[in-house]
Design an enzyme around this catalytic site. Sequence first.
Site, PDB file in Angstrom:
ATOM      1  N   HIS A 305       0.849  -1.197   0.000  1.00 55.10           N
ATOM      2  CA  HIS A 305       0.000   0.000   0.000  1.00 55.10           C
ATOM      3  C   HIS A 305       0.881   1.241   0.000  1.00 55.10           C
ATOM      4  O   HIS A 305       1.945   1.254   0.606  1.00 55.10           O
ATOM      5  CB  HIS A 305      -0.902   0.021   1.247  1.00 55.10           C
ATOM      6  CG  HIS A 305      -2.073   0.936   1.112  1.00 55.10           C
ATOM      7  ND1 HIS A 305      -1.983   2.279   1.335  1.00 55.10           N
ATOM      8  CD2 HIS A 305      -3.348   0.695   0.734  1.00 55.10           C
ATOM      9  CE1 HIS A 305      -3.159   2.842   1.120  1.00 55.10           C
ATOM     10  NE2 HIS A 305      -4.013   1.901   0.746  1.00 55.10           N
ATOM     11  N   ASP A 362      -7.928  -5.205  -0.223  1.00 53.69           N
ATOM     12  CA  ASP A 362      -8.380  -6.016  -1.362  1.00 53.69           C
ATOM     13  C   ASP A 362      -8.029  -7.490  -1.235  1.00 53.69           C
ATOM     14  O   ASP A 362      -8.449  -8.299  -2.063  1.00 53.69           O
ATOM     15  CB  ASP A 362      -7.761  -5.465  -2.644  1.00 53.69           C
ATOM     16  CG  ASP A 362      -8.300  -4.079  -2.942  1.00 53.69           C
ATOM     17  OD1 ASP A 362      -7.495  -3.139  -3.067  1.00 53.69           O
ATOM     18  OD2 ASP A 362      -9.530  -3.935  -2.992  1.00 53.69           O
TER      19      ASP A 362
HETATM   20  C1  SDX Z   1      -6.153   0.237  -2.896  1.00 54.60           C
HETATM   21  O1  SDX Z   1      -4.393   4.718  -1.959  1.00 54.60           O
HETATM   22  C2  SDX Z   1      -5.308   4.094  -1.393  1.00 54.60           C
HETATM   23  O2  SDX Z   1      -5.758   4.445  -0.292  1.00 54.60           O
HETATM   24  C3  SDX Z   1      -5.863   2.909  -2.152  1.00 54.60           C
HETATM   25  C4  SDX Z   1      -6.906   2.073  -1.405  1.00 54.60           C
HETATM   26  C5  SDX Z   1      -8.156   2.845  -1.133  1.00 54.60           C
HETATM   27  O3  SDX Z   1      -8.887   2.449  -0.217  1.00 54.60           O
HETATM   28  O4  SDX Z   1      -8.466   3.779  -1.917  1.00 54.60           O
HETATM   29  O5  SDX Z   1      -6.364   1.628  -0.169  1.00 54.60           O
HETATM   30  C6  SDX Z   1      -7.305   0.850  -2.228  1.00 54.60           C
HETATM   31  O6  SDX Z   1      -5.863   0.599  -4.012  1.00 54.60           O
HETATM   32  C7  SDX Z   1      -5.305  -0.768  -2.148  1.00 54.60           C
HETATM   33  C8  SDX Z   1      -4.063  -1.224  -2.977  1.00 54.60           C
HETATM   34  C9  SDX Z   1      -4.558  -2.319  -3.937  1.00 54.60           C
HETATM   35  N1  SDX Z   1      -3.450  -2.655  -4.910  1.00 54.60           N
HETATM   36  C10 SDX Z   1      -2.871  -3.860  -4.875  1.00 54.60           C
HETATM   37  O7  SDX Z   1      -3.054  -4.711  -3.994  1.00 54.60           O
HETATM   38  C11 SDX Z   1      -1.930  -4.109  -6.061  1.00 54.60           C
HETATM   39  C12 SDX Z   1      -0.600  -4.687  -5.541  1.00 54.60           C
HETATM   40  N2  SDX Z   1       0.092  -3.630  -4.788  1.00 54.60           N
HETATM   41  C13 SDX Z   1       1.106  -2.840  -5.497  1.00 54.60           C
HETATM   42  O8  SDX Z   1       0.748  -2.567  -6.830  1.00 54.60           O
HETATM   43  C14 SDX Z   1       1.596  -1.662  -4.658  1.00 54.60           C
HETATM   44  O9  SDX Z   1       1.812  -2.131  -3.399  1.00 54.60           O
HETATM   45  C15 SDX Z   1       0.765  -0.399  -4.574  1.00 54.60           C
HETATM   46  C16 SDX Z   1       0.449   0.151  -5.918  1.00 54.60           C
HETATM   47  C17 SDX Z   1      -0.488  -0.661  -3.829  1.00 54.60           C
HETATM   48  C18 SDX Z   1       1.588   0.635  -3.811  1.00 54.60           C
HETATM   49  O10 SDX Z   1       2.713   0.864  -4.529  1.00 54.60           O
HETATM   50  P1  SDX Z   1       3.731   2.055  -4.123  1.00 54.60           P
HETATM   51  O11 SDX Z   1       3.402   2.678  -2.842  1.00 54.60           O
HETATM   52  O12 SDX Z   1       3.867   2.957  -5.286  1.00 54.60           O
HETATM   53  O13 SDX Z   1       5.022   1.288  -3.798  1.00 54.60           O
HETATM   54  P2  SDX Z   1       5.980   0.758  -4.863  1.00 54.60           P
HETATM   55  O14 SDX Z   1       5.203   0.297  -6.068  1.00 54.60           O
HETATM   56  O15 SDX Z   1       7.043   1.767  -5.070  1.00 54.60           O
HETATM   57  O16 SDX Z   1       6.547  -0.518  -4.137  1.00 54.60           O
HETATM   58  C19 SDX Z   1       7.582  -0.374  -3.175  1.00 54.60           C
HETATM   59  C20 SDX Z   1       8.425  -1.612  -3.350  1.00 54.60           C
HETATM   60  C21 SDX Z   1       8.803  -1.853  -4.799  1.00 54.60           C
HETATM   61  O17 SDX Z   1      10.050  -2.522  -4.789  1.00 54.60           O
HETATM   62  P3  SDX Z   1      11.380  -1.603  -5.029  1.00 54.60           P
HETATM   63  O18 SDX Z   1      11.156  -0.845  -6.322  1.00 54.60           O
HETATM   64  O19 SDX Z   1      11.480  -0.676  -3.839  1.00 54.60           O
HETATM   65  O20 SDX Z   1      12.501  -2.603  -5.099  1.00 54.60           O
HETATM   66  O21 SDX Z   1       7.670  -2.768  -2.956  1.00 54.60           O
HETATM   67  C22 SDX Z   1       7.477  -3.625  -4.077  1.00 54.60           C
HETATM   68  C23 SDX Z   1       7.775  -2.829  -5.321  1.00 54.60           C
HETATM   69  O22 SDX Z   1       8.299  -3.669  -6.325  1.00 54.60           O
HETATM   70  N3  SDX Z   1       6.061  -4.036  -4.048  1.00 54.60           N
HETATM   71  C24 SDX Z   1       5.623  -5.279  -4.233  1.00 54.60           C
HETATM   72  C25 SDX Z   1       4.226  -5.194  -4.088  1.00 54.60           C
HETATM   73  N4  SDX Z   1       3.879  -3.936  -3.829  1.00 54.60           N
HETATM   74  C26 SDX Z   1       5.013  -3.212  -3.818  1.00 54.60           C
HETATM   75  N5  SDX Z   1       6.255  -6.421  -4.511  1.00 54.60           N
HETATM   76  C27 SDX Z   1       5.481  -7.519  -4.635  1.00 54.60           C
HETATM   77  N6  SDX Z   1       4.114  -7.533  -4.503  1.00 54.60           N
HETATM   78  C28 SDX Z   1       3.466  -6.384  -4.234  1.00 54.60           C
HETATM   79  N7  SDX Z   1       2.136  -6.378  -4.086  1.00 54.60           N
END
Ligand code: SDX
Length: 427
Positions: A305, A362
């Site tokens: 998140h 989710d």
């Molecule tokens: C919702 O914003 C909100 O409030 C949203 C929400 C709401 O109520 O409105 O809470 C609802 O959207 C919840 C989130 C649902 N999305 C998912 O579950 C999809 C999977 N999650 C990822 O896509 C990700 O975690 C995000 C998009 C949710 C957040 O991404 P960020 O904050 O931009 O963080 P990031 O992508 O920069 O990740 C940080 C690191 C990265 O690695 P590095 O580049 O630092 O090496 O963590 C890794 C990412 O690769 N990472 C994951 C991961 N999520 C982040 N690795 C594996 N699996 C994951 N799910």
Amino acid sequence: MTRMARLELPNGTHELPILSGSIGPDVIDIRRLYGEADVFTYDPGFTSTASCASAITYIDGDAGTLLYRGYPIEQLAEHSSFMEVAYLLTEGELPTQEELDRFVYTITRHTMVHEQLMNFYRGFRRDAHPMAIMCGVVGALSAFYHDSTDIEDPKQRMIASHRLIAKMPTIAAMAYKYSVGQPFVYPDNSLSYTGNFLRMTFAVPAEPYVVDPVIERALDRIFTLHADHEQNASTSTVRLASSSGANPFACIAAGIACLWGPAHGGANEAALNMLREIGRPERIPHYIARAKDKNDPFRLMGFGHRVYKNYDPRAKVMMATAKEVLDKLNVQDPIFDVARELERIALSDEYFIEKKLYPNVDFYSGIILSAIGFPTSMFTALFALARTVGWVAQWNEMIGDPEQKIGRPRQLYVGSPRRDYVPIDQR
Ligand code: SDX
């Protein structure tokens, strides 16, 4: 005495006011920065940017805290109802019984949609994704209501808000009915908001439909958990679209479009599809390895998140609700075991611990919705149904904010400097 932040730049020292909220991080007011220092700040994804002042929802990502108008989400999920939470978010205070009854009466009497709206559904193929239908039909509402779009009039804004909250269940249920080739079911005002939605979705003219109170309560709680979440991507979309004074129904349709993305509200559908693809606990290590592989775009859907770097408090409530619903329906869904094992492994894995990746809202919701009988394609439509309450609350707050102006970010330009046109025969 206003505290000041001091910014040392090559062209001099600039002092910027530090503003404090009621709780949470202070902000540095940079509104004068470009005018005084001829620089922009740079923050793609707005990870460190406060876009507005808001009194609606507060999140502490490190503590795993979520407050709606100051009330903890755990207490609201246990003691409140989605209609009471809708009142709280839109009006700012918990209602008296009389206020709640009047609010529910108003919402209940806006649940029908114009008969002409049904024609929009017939323009879609039967296999259209429900979110595509929601984008189209909710946007089409902007063509039906001209008596509640003077957004400078608080009364008309509240009528538009009530219409949206009331009609989303009807529109979502109709999207489902259209996809399965069953007739639309009209609202039944004798039922609760959530009971009415269940009936419009699952009732058929051939037999009576009785709302299961356990399912009704579980779904109502899911709506509460999804109602609002500060300045997330879809809420920011609604705010930015509305900042130009655009039609409120069209702005909510823009929010629905943004929510559809798998990184946002589309994650509940993607998470369940992922659990189904994993299929058995022994296949989990392979997917964990893929999630950690920088060259593999695969991510564990339902994990991570932008704000929560601790457990998403909604996920905890969701997990308990999933167990309650599966037990009540006596559903032995193996993907629940896969989910619990995936969560256990992920939370003990160094990669996920170091990156603070916890299950989010989710992760479990799809298991519950699937057990209730919703197809995976409807999951994000239900998220949009619930989040409409937050969107309209944030929209009203923004339009009523004397500081609000049209949103217009700037950029770091990395393109070509000025150059003259070259005729095609000289290129
Ligand atoms: C919702 O914003 C909100 O409030 C949203 C929400 C709401 O109520 O409105 O809470 C609802 O959207 C919840 C989130 C649902 N999305 C998912 O579950 C999809 C999977 N999650 C990822 O896509 C990700 O975690 C995000 C998009 C949710 C957040 O991404 P960020 O904050 O931009 O963080 P990031 O992508 O920069 O990740 C940080 C690191 C990265 O690695 P590095 O580049 O630092 O090496 O963590 C890794 C990412 O690769 N990472 C994951 C991961 N999520 C982040 N690795 C594996 N699996 C994951 N799910």
